[in-house]
Design a protein around this motif. Structure first.
Motif, PDB file in Angstrom:
ATOM      1  N   ASP A   8      37.982  40.487  32.693  1.00 26.13           N
ATOM      2  CA  ASP A   8      37.851  40.525  34.138  1.00 26.13           C
ATOM      3  C   ASP A   8      39.177  40.664  34.794  1.00 26.13           C
ATOM      4  O   ASP A   8      39.317  41.598  35.923  1.00 26.13           O
ATOM      5  N   ASP A   9      40.272  40.238  34.346  1.00 30.55           N
ATOM      6  CA  ASP A   9      41.623  40.396  34.851  1.00 30.55           C
ATOM      7  C   ASP A   9      41.910  41.845  34.619  1.00 30.55           C
ATOM      8  O   ASP A   9      42.611  42.442  35.741  1.00 30.55           O
ATOM      9  N   MET A  10      41.796  42.204  33.540  1.00 26.74           N
ATOM     10  CA  MET A  10      42.131  43.812  33.525  1.00 26.74           C
ATOM     11  C   MET A  10      41.205  44.465  34.228  1.00 26.74           C
ATOM     12  O   MET A  10      41.948  45.626  34.950  1.00 26.74           O
ATOM     13  N   LEU A  11      40.014  44.528  34.393  1.00 27.49           N
ATOM     14  CA  LEU A  11      39.409  45.280  35.443  1.00 27.49           C
ATOM     15  C   LEU A  11      39.704  45.062  37.017  1.00 27.49           C
ATOM     16  O   LEU A  11      39.918  45.991  37.278  1.00 27.49           O
ATOM     17  N   ASN A  12      39.782  44.114  37.227  1.00 23.53           N
ATOM     18  CA  ASN A  12      40.390  43.964  38.771  1.00 23.53           C
ATOM     19  C   ASN A  12      41.802  44.133  38.801  1.00 23.53           C
ATOM     20  O   ASN A  12      42.216  44.937  40.039  1.00 23.53           O
ATOM     21  N   ALA A  13      42.767  43.928  37.874  1.00 24.90           N
ATOM     22  CA  ALA A  13      44.033  44.467  37.985  1.00 24.90           C
ATOM     23  C   ALA A  13      44.132  46.097  38.297  1.00 24.90           C
ATOM     24  O   ALA A  13      44.958  46.491  39.089  1.00 24.90           O
ATOM     25  N   CYS A  14      43.408  46.690  37.456  1.00 22.29           N
ATOM     26  CA  CYS A  14      43.300  48.113  37.494  1.00 22.29           C
ATOM     27  C   CYS A  14      42.923  48.728  38.808  1.00 22.29           C
ATOM     28  O   CYS A  14      43.546  49.622  39.424  1.00 22.29           O
TER      29      CYS A  14
END
Length: 360
Positions: free
Chosen positions: A177-183
């Motif tokens: 989720d952090d990867m998706l949101n950071a993008c």
């Protein structure tokens, strides 16, 4: 490898801590020890020391900081033991614990406190170019998505021409989720000519110590979905700028990739005289790239030496540009210390930063 290094360090630690506790019992508690008591102390110390063999965990970081600080204080004790107050606070271990807590507390503050670092360059090829470089976020180590958004809002005020993400934005510990949101968050940074990303040795999956929640292909897919261009041994030619994004060489430098010469050959003839920026996660091949006419190389990877004095040691024992700027004729290399660090939220060797480059 890391555990072998840890074992070499733990063995003298066991000997020293056993000696230190034995001295404390005899001098402070005024209790006579015998061989059996010393063996018991050594056994307890060994049990507490062995987990520090894993030098990549926070426990090991705390252990080695305490050990090194106590050894330094031990040397000072040779000179200062005539002062009763020093001898007491040193022999009890109080002074070492306080100093260790202060050092690690500073390291925690330092990794959380991200500052802008500005470089002013001069070029005959281009003027009024502003570049933002972000590297080594190691997303979720010390920065949450919310904190990243706050920094991206701050960075947007710079109104950069281009934004470059030079690797290890994510790593094997970043939740999906952090990867998706950071993008999504990174794509909000204000720019005029695009945001460009290259893989580092962690986010390309070559340095994973455990199962990772996503693949390099997942990263590419989500970055591109959010309008960020991924360059993996690829080039982009703009009106007066060439951007070369290199495949990461991997942690051990064994990842097959195109040479700088091969990448330069991809530039159209009518763009050969453009201001050429090379993005390489690791600050490699500086002399070669300078000789080939690259104007600017941007890297990260080193974290500036995340734990003091690693950066100084690396600078003295290699030609690596650990942090800052190096000029070779008309060529400039810049290595950022990164916005975070790897594995644990402590950074004593250098400030956390994002970089602003102004070319005039």
């Amino acid at each position: 490898m890391y555990q072998y290094i840890g074992l070499i360090a733990v063995l003298p630690g066991i000997v020293y801590f056993t000696f230190f506790i034995n001295r404390f019992i005899k001098t402070i508690l005024n209790y006579h020890t015998n061989m059996l008591i010393i063996l018991v102390i050594g056994l307890v110390v060994s049990m507490l020391s062995l987990p520090a063999i894993n030098t990549l965990e926070l426990y090991g970081v705390i252990y080695y900081h305490l050990l090194v600080i106590m050894l330094i204080l031990e040397l000072l004790n040779i000179i200062l033991k005539k002062f009763l107050i020093y001898r007491f606070i040193f022999t009890t271990g109080v002074l070492a614990i306080i100093i260790t807590a202060l050092v690690l507390g500073y390291g925690y503050y330092n990794i959380k406190h991200v500052i802008p670092t500005t470089y002013n360059l001069i070029s005959k090829k281009i003027s009024d170019l502003k570049i933002i470089e972000i590297a080594d976020l190691h997303m979720s180590t010390s920065l949450s998505v919310l904190q990243l958004q706050e920094y991206c809002n701050e960075i947007s005020k710079e109104k950069a021409d281009i934004v470059v993400l030079t690797g290890d934005i994510f790593d094997e510990n970043t939740p999906l989720d952090d990867m998706l949101n950071a993008c999504k968050v990174l794509s909000t940074i204000s720019n005029k000519q695009g945001i460009y990303y290259i893989y580092g040795n962690h986010d390309n999956g070559s340095h994973a110590f455990k199962d990772i929640a996503f693949t390099p292909e997942d990263i590419r897919k989500n970055l591109e979905f959010n309008g960020i261009e991924v360059l993996d041994d690829e080039i982009v030619t703009l009106e007066n700028i060439n951007i070369i994004g290199r495949k990461d060489a991997s942690f051990w430098g064994t990842n097959p990739r195109l040479s700088t010469v091969e990448l330069l050959a991809k530039i159209p003839d009518d763009k050969k005289d453009n201001y050429t920026i090379l993005l390489d996660h690791q600050p490699l091949d500086l002399e070669e790239n300078a000789s080939l006419g690259i104007d600017l190389q941007l890297s990260g990877h080193t974290h500036g030496g995340q734990l003091f004095p690693m950066g100084i040691v690396q600078t003295l024992t290699s030609d690596t540009l650990v942090r800052g700027q190096r000029n070779i004729d008309d060529f400039t290399a810049i290595t950022t210390t990164g916005m975070s660090g790897w594995r644990y939220p402590i950074k004593t060797g250098a400030p956390s930063e994002y970089v602003i480059i102004k070319v005039k």
